[in-house]
Design an enzyme around this catalytic site. Structure first.
Site: not given
Length: 386
Positions: A89, A148, A207-208, A233, A338, A368, A370
């Protein structure tokens, strides 16, 4: 060592899985932001010494050095080399580190750090399923590795985070992202993408938030767990790019950068708990220049899972009030998404925006990765020291 500055950054919209960017090849998506950073900064692309890109799923459409392919697809000079790196990531944050290290050492004068992931077209984990498992029997005998998501559950259990703690953070992520979007912050960061006659110009994951609906979601990774789709994410398509150069080269060109790279650090941690290394990486980045958390005006930490961010907060003894005032104030990956290899560069763009908006001096980015790793990057807003 040479002074390293970040001239500017640009990103694509963050597209939901199967959304507005689903029909865009990863090479073309990265080519789009590479063209945009060149156009936005007026840099002569032939003067770029290297293009370093991050990508996690380096298989199929994202294989065979997607960064070089994107540079060529953009019609940029063939004389400029490019390479693709994988630190999971943190891949495009690592690309930034490699670019900055090359400039600091004098190997580069100008470099681009970037990243991409088309998670619609190359589903998460695709590379790990090609011709056998990446986890050998010897590795599994040494470490009882889990996914994860399971690691996120282990973190929540170890630090004692409740379902309510995590859900509250998800609601905050969307609300702060909505505020930033409505204030026009993201419009300044985004290079809209034309797809089959439709202009994709906004982040599709925001989004709300409905707290009741979020509270009703079932756990994803453990039947009696606390991690849900809302506190994870979002799976996303996206790309981002940053232009870096030496301070001397910026002055020669009459360019006013946006930030100076102050410190960089890496950390490794338990590969089973996996997602806890941002705390030690943060400490290392700050300790190297004699700063503490309270010296920071803004922090961007990737919201891989809500428990990851809360564990980082608690490990560094950060109060909830300080966190709310300084951390992910434009939202995080639970709202924005993400796109694995592209997230590090996206986070740095957001960090620079927050520092400029607030007139702050120091900002920290961490995430973070992997295998139980993390990058941390400390920057100073250009002109803040004067």
């Amino acid at each position: 060592m040479n002074e390293v500055v970040i001239v500017d950054g640009v990103r694509s919209p963050m597209g939901r899985r199967g959304g507005g960017l689903a029909d865009v090849h990863a090479v073309d998506l990265l080519a789009h932001v590479l063209s945009a950073i060149v156009d936005r900064t007026w840099i002569d692309p032939a003067t770029v010494d290297d293009v370093i890109g991050g990508c996690v799923g380096q298989v199929g459409e994202q294989s065979t050095n997607v960064t070089r392919n994107a540079w060529l697809a953009a019609g940029l000079p063939v004389s400029v080399p490019a390479v693709t790196v994988d630190r999971q990531c943190g891949s495009s944050q690592q690309a930034l580190h490699f670019a900055a290290q090359g400039i600091a050492a004098g190997t580069y004068d100008v470099a681009i750090a970037c990243g991409v992931e088309s998670m619609t077209r190359i589903p998460i984990g695709s590379a790990a399923t090609f011709q056998g498992s990446p986890y050998s029997d010897r590795l599994l005998a040494a470490h009882s590795l889990v996914s994860q998501g399971e690691s996120a559950e282990l973190i929540a259990e170890k630090w004692g985070f409740s379902r309510s703690d995590l859900d509250t953070l998800a609601v905050r992520s969307h609300r702060t992202a909505i505020a930033a979007r409505d204030a026009g912050v993201f419009a300044r960061e985004i290079a809209p993408v034309q797809v089959a006659g439709t202009l994709v110009d906004h982040d599709e994951g925001i989004r709300e938030p409905d707290p009741d609906r979020i509270a009703s979601l079932k756990p994803v990774f453990k039947e009696d767990g606390v991690i849900t789709a809302a506190t994870s994410s979002q799976i996303t398509d996206g790309a981002a790019a940053l232009l870096l150069m030496s301070g001397d080269r910026a002055r020669e060109l009459g360019i006013t950068p946006r930030a100076r790279v102050v410190s960089m650090a890496l950390a490794g941690d338990d590969p089973v708990m996996m997602l806890t290394a941002p705390a030690p990486a943060t400490r290392k980045a700050l300790d190297r220049v004699g700063l503490v958390v309270d010296d920071l005006d803004a922090v961007e930490i990737n919201e891989a899972f809500a428990s990851v961010v809360l564990a980082w907060r608690d490990e560094l003894n950060i109060s909830k009030q300080w966190y709310d005032e300084h951390v992910n104030v434009h939202g995080g990956a639970m709202a924005l998404g993400h796109p694995l290899g592209g997230s590090g560069a996206r986070l740095m763009i957001s960090l620079m925006s927050v520092l400029e908006e607030r007139g702050g001096r120091y900002g920290l980015q961490t995430m973070c990765e992997g295998g139980g790793q993390a990058n941390a990057t400390l920057i100073e807003r250009w002109g803040a020291a004067q």
